[in-house]
Design a protein around this motif. Structure first.
Motif, PDB file in Angstrom:
ATOM      1  N   LEU A 147      -1.581   2.497  -3.897  1.00 52.00           N
ATOM      2  CA  LEU A 147      -2.929   1.735  -3.597  1.00 52.00           C
ATOM      3  C   LEU A 147      -3.955   1.285  -4.839  1.00 52.00           C
ATOM      4  O   LEU A 147      -4.896   0.837  -4.796  1.00 52.00           O
ATOM      5  CB  LEU A 147      -3.852   2.905  -2.890  1.00 52.00           C
ATOM      6  N   GLY A 199       0.820  -1.281   0.070  1.00 51.28           N
ATOM      7  CA  GLY A 199      -0.021   0.016  -0.068  1.00 51.28           C
ATOM      8  C   GLY A 199       0.847   1.345   0.229  1.00 51.28           C
ATOM      9  O   GLY A 199       0.551   2.291   0.135  1.00 51.28           O
ATOM     10  N   ALA A 200       2.232   1.043  -0.030  1.00 52.60           N
ATOM     11  CA  ALA A 200       3.090   2.253  -0.056  1.00 52.60           C
ATOM     12  C   ALA A 200       4.165   1.939  -0.729  1.00 52.60           C
ATOM     13  O   ALA A 200       4.629   0.825  -0.877  1.00 52.60           O
ATOM     14  CB  ALA A 200       3.536   2.641   1.561  1.00 52.60           C
ATOM     15  N   PRO A 218       1.492   6.896  -1.096  1.00 56.63           N
ATOM     16  CA  PRO A 218       0.501   5.728  -1.309  1.00 56.63           C
ATOM     17  C   PRO A 218       0.889   4.914  -2.675  1.00 56.63           C
ATOM     18  O   PRO A 218       1.144   5.717  -3.731  1.00 56.63           O
ATOM     19  CB  PRO A 218      -0.700   6.624  -1.309  1.00 56.63           C
ATOM     20  N   MET A 248      -3.258   4.346   3.081  1.00 59.33           N
ATOM     21  CA  MET A 248      -2.275   5.763   3.109  1.00 59.33           C
ATOM     22  C   MET A 248      -3.224   6.923   3.099  1.00 59.33           C
ATOM     23  O   MET A 248      -2.600   8.036   2.637  1.00 59.33           O
ATOM     24  CB  MET A 248      -1.157   5.629   2.070  1.00 59.33           C
TER      25      MET A 248
END
Length: 187
Positions: free
Chosen positions: A104, A91-92, A102, A133
């Motif tokens: 995502l 996710g990061a 981020p 995030m």
């Protein structure tokens, strides 16, 4: 060797009983969780000692370093003990200065799963936590369904066994649970 007594007890994580005390691998990377550690041999020794003392689950992510922490885990512990549960995050990403950004989009999530698999030397990840995030430092509302659906698809392909959340609000947890089972939530 007999398993050490654990006065803190155990709990179920992803269908396994694990000791309440795990190891958070974030600080194995260099300062600011960026770059290599000052002493890689010491980082390897810390991981081996943690397992010798009864740690049976590790929290990590390929965005620590980036890539450094998972590579150290692999160097120190692969082939992994059958009772070791590795929980990683997606996710990061990190930019070239170390900022947390981020990542995502479904393609970002798939790329992160493959990075974690490669750097840990695994064919499937025990648990993947989606790091939400919306705000880097604390939970912030926002949709999560597309990201959880991407993880569900990776689970169907056998690359991910279980999914959890990180940095999530109660609303996001409920939304994710409507898509698939969520086995853990971390702050």
């Amino acid at each position: 060797m007999p398993k050490r007594r654990n006065p803190a007890g155990t709990y179920e994580l992803a269908g396994r009983q694990v000791n309440r005390m795990g190891y958070g691998a974030m600080q194995l990377a260099g300062p600011g969780v960026f770059g290599p550690p000052k002493d890689r041999a010491q980082a390897v020794a810390v991981l081996r000692e943690a397992l010798a003392l009864g740690v049976d689950h590790i929290d990590t992510s390929d965005f620590y370093g980036p890539h450094v922490t998972n590579q150290i885990i692999r160097e120190a512990l692969h082939p992994y003990a059958q009772n070791l549960t590795i929980v990683t995050k997606v996710g990061a990403v990190r930019d070239d200065k170390g900022a947390w950004l981020p990542a995502l989009e479904p393609a970002d999530i798939e790329r992160a799963v493959h990075d974690n698999l490669r750097n840990l030397g695994l064919e499937a990840l025990d648990v993947v936590n989606l790091r939400i995030m919306g705000d880097v430092h604390k939970p912030a509302e926002g949709p999560v369904e597309r990201q959880v659906e991407a993880l569900a698809a990776l689970r169907e392909r056998g690359l991910v066994r279980h999914v959890g959340l990180s940095n999530a609000t109660a609303t996001q947890i409920a939304a994710a649970r409507r898509v698939m089972p969520i086995v853990c939530v971390q702050g």
